[in-house]
Design a protein around this motif. Structure first.
Motif, PDB file in Angstrom:
ATOM      1  N   VAL A   1      59.823  25.085  26.723  1.00  0.00           N
ATOM      2  CA  VAL A   1      59.347  25.554  25.424  1.00  0.00           C
ATOM      3  C   VAL A   1      57.843  25.801  25.529  1.00  0.00           C
ATOM      4  CG1 VAL A   1      59.107  24.979  22.990  1.00  0.00           C
ATOM      5  CG2 VAL A   1      61.135  24.244  24.265  1.00  0.00           C
ATOM      6  N   ILE A   2      57.434  27.026  25.166  1.00  0.00           N
ATOM      7  CA  ILE A   2      56.036  27.413  25.237  1.00  0.00           C
ATOM      8  C   ILE A   2      55.598  27.853  23.849  1.00  0.00           C
ATOM      9  CG2 ILE A   2      54.368  28.958  26.302  1.00  0.00           C
ATOM     10  CD1 ILE A   2      56.341  29.227  28.630  1.00  0.00           C
ATOM     11  N   ARG A   3      54.516  27.292  23.349  1.00  0.00           N
ATOM     12  CA  ARG A   3      54.008  27.662  22.037  1.00  0.00           C
ATOM     13  C   ARG A   3      53.425  29.065  22.075  1.00  0.00           C
ATOM     14  NH1 ARG A   3      50.233  22.686  21.002  1.00  0.00           N
ATOM     15  NH2 ARG A   3      48.863  24.460  20.736  1.00  0.00           N
ATOM     16  N   HIS A   4      53.404  29.726  20.931  1.00  0.00           N
ATOM     17  CA  HIS A   4      52.955  31.113  20.866  1.00  0.00           C
ATOM     18  C   HIS A   4      51.451  31.256  21.144  1.00  0.00           C
ATOM     19  CE1 HIS A   4      51.927  29.618  16.878  1.00  0.00           C
ATOM     20  NE2 HIS A   4      51.082  30.632  16.773  1.00  0.00           N
ATOM     21  N   ASP A   5      50.654  30.202  20.932  1.00  0.00           N
ATOM     22  CA  ASP A   5      49.214  30.310  21.166  1.00  0.00           C
ATOM     23  C   ASP A   5      48.811  29.844  22.565  1.00  0.00           C
ATOM     24  OD1 ASP A   5      49.851  27.694  20.680  1.00  0.00           O
ATOM     25  OD2 ASP A   5      48.092  27.261  19.457  1.00  0.00           O
ATOM     26  N   ASP A   6      49.768  29.560  23.403  1.00  0.00           N
ATOM     27  CA  ASP A   6      49.503  29.145  24.779  1.00  0.00           C
ATOM     28  C   ASP A   6      49.173  30.385  25.622  1.00  0.00           C
ATOM     29  OD1 ASP A   6      49.329  27.774  27.126  1.00  0.00           O
ATOM     30  OD2 ASP A   6      51.429  27.181  27.220  1.00  0.00           O
ATOM     31  N   PRO A   7      48.146  30.363  26.467  1.00  0.00           N
ATOM     32  CA  PRO A   7      47.833  31.529  27.316  1.00  0.00           C
ATOM     33  C   PRO A   7      48.986  31.911  28.247  1.00  0.00           C
ATOM     34  CG  PRO A   7      46.050  29.927  27.405  1.00  0.00           C
ATOM     35  CD  PRO A   7      47.158  29.309  26.632  1.00  0.00           C
ATOM     36  N   LEU A   8      49.809  30.951  28.588  1.00  0.00           N
ATOM     37  CA  LEU A   8      50.960  31.244  29.444  1.00  0.00           C
ATOM     38  C   LEU A   8      51.941  32.172  28.737  1.00  0.00           C
ATOM     39  CD1 LEU A   8      52.552  30.627  32.049  1.00  0.00           C
ATOM     40  CD2 LEU A   8      53.528  28.674  30.878  1.00  0.00           C
ATOM     41  N   ALA A   9      52.037  32.086  27.423  1.00  0.00           N
ATOM     42  CA  ALA A   9      52.970  32.925  26.677  1.00  0.00           C
ATOM     43  C   ALA A   9      52.603  34.405  26.822  1.00  0.00           C
ATOM     44  CB  ALA A   9      52.984  32.515  25.210  1.00  0.00           C
ATOM     45  N   ASN A  10      51.325  34.737  26.714  1.00  0.00           N
ATOM     46  CA  ASN A  10      50.905  36.137  26.886  1.00  0.00           C
ATOM     47  C   ASN A  10      51.191  36.636  28.293  1.00  0.00           C
ATOM     48  OD1 ASN A  10      49.957  36.326  24.282  1.00  0.00           O
ATOM     49  ND2 ASN A  10      47.911  35.617  24.834  1.00  0.00           N
ATOM     50  N   ARG A  11      50.938  35.802  29.278  1.00  0.00           N
ATOM     51  CA  ARG A  11      51.191  36.190  30.665  1.00  0.00           C
ATOM     52  C   ARG A  11      52.677  36.420  30.903  1.00  0.00           C
ATOM     53  NH1 ARG A  11      49.478  31.806  34.358  1.00  0.00           N
ATOM     54  NH2 ARG A  11      51.657  31.329  34.539  1.00  0.00           N
ATOM     55  N   LEU A  12      53.514  35.569  30.354  1.00  0.00           N
ATOM     56  CA  LEU A  12      54.954  35.721  30.532  1.00  0.00           C
ATOM     57  C   LEU A  12      55.482  36.947  29.807  1.00  0.00           C
ATOM     58  CD1 LEU A  12      56.176  32.030  30.265  1.00  0.00           C
ATOM     59  CD2 LEU A  12      55.884  33.409  32.303  1.00  0.00           C
ATOM     60  N   GLN A  13      54.917  37.267  28.643  1.00  0.00           N
ATOM     61  CA  GLN A  13      55.346  38.467  27.935  1.00  0.00           C
ATOM     62  C   GLN A  13      55.008  39.714  28.730  1.00  0.00           C
ATOM     63  OE1 GLN A  13      53.540  38.285  24.081  1.00  0.00           O
ATOM     64  NE2 GLN A  13      55.149  36.972  23.234  1.00  0.00           N
ATOM     65  N   LYS A  14      53.844  39.735  29.360  1.00  0.00           N
ATOM     66  CA  LYS A  14      53.466  40.892  30.186  1.00  0.00           C
ATOM     67  C   LYS A  14      54.392  41.035  31.380  1.00  0.00           C
ATOM     68  CE  LYS A  14      48.546  40.706  29.107  1.00  0.00           C
ATOM     69  NZ  LYS A  14      47.220  40.400  29.642  1.00  0.00           N
ATOM     70  N   VAL A  15      54.753  39.920  32.004  1.00  0.00           N
ATOM     71  CA  VAL A  15      55.594  39.962  33.192  1.00  0.00           C
ATOM     72  C   VAL A  15      57.004  40.394  32.823  1.00  0.00           C
ATOM     73  CG1 VAL A  15      56.643  38.537  34.996  1.00  0.00           C
ATOM     74  CG2 VAL A  15      54.243  38.260  34.454  1.00  0.00           C
ATOM     75  N   THR A  16      57.558  39.866  31.737  1.00  0.00           N
ATOM     76  CA  THR A  16      58.936  40.196  31.382  1.00  0.00           C
ATOM     77  C   THR A  16      59.052  41.615  30.845  1.00  0.00           C
ATOM     78  OG1 THR A  16      58.611  39.186  29.212  1.00  0.00           O
ATOM     79  CG2 THR A  16      59.616  37.822  30.915  1.00  0.00           C
ATOM     80  N   ARG A  17      57.991  42.173  30.283  1.00  0.00           N
ATOM     81  CA  ARG A  17      58.051  43.556  29.797  1.00  0.00           C
ATOM     82  C   ARG A  17      58.026  44.556  30.954  1.00  0.00           C
ATOM     83  NH1 ARG A  17      53.798  42.933  24.890  1.00  0.00           N
ATOM     84  NH2 ARG A  17      55.178  41.735  23.531  1.00  0.00           N
TER      85      ARG A  17
END
Length: 79
Positions: A61-77
């Protein structure tokens, strides 16, 4: 003493070692090349975020304000 002048330095040491023990000098040279290639591979692995594992065995579980969340969204897109 012989009349030949012994040269000194790193190149002379390498030449003398190559003539006396070529197996050791050759394997040392190959080992140094292997260490250099592995260091380059590790650098590339971490530069391209090699720790990211898309398919994990357990949920994270990753919170929406975690920097990892932005990185994962870029990778999965991009996949």
């Amino acid at each position: 003493m012989s009349g030949a002048v012994q040269s000194r330095g790193l190149v002379a040491l390498f030449k003398r070692g190559w003539n006396e023990i070529p197996e050791v000098i050759g394997s040392t040279f190959m080992g140094i090349i292997g260490i250099g290639l592995s260091m380059g591979g590790l650098y590339t692995y971490y530069k391209k975020d090699g720790d990211y594992n898309k398919y994990k065995l357990e949920y994270t579980v990753i919170r929406h304000d975690d920097p990892l969340a932005n990185r994962l969204q870029k990778v999965t897109r991009t996949v």
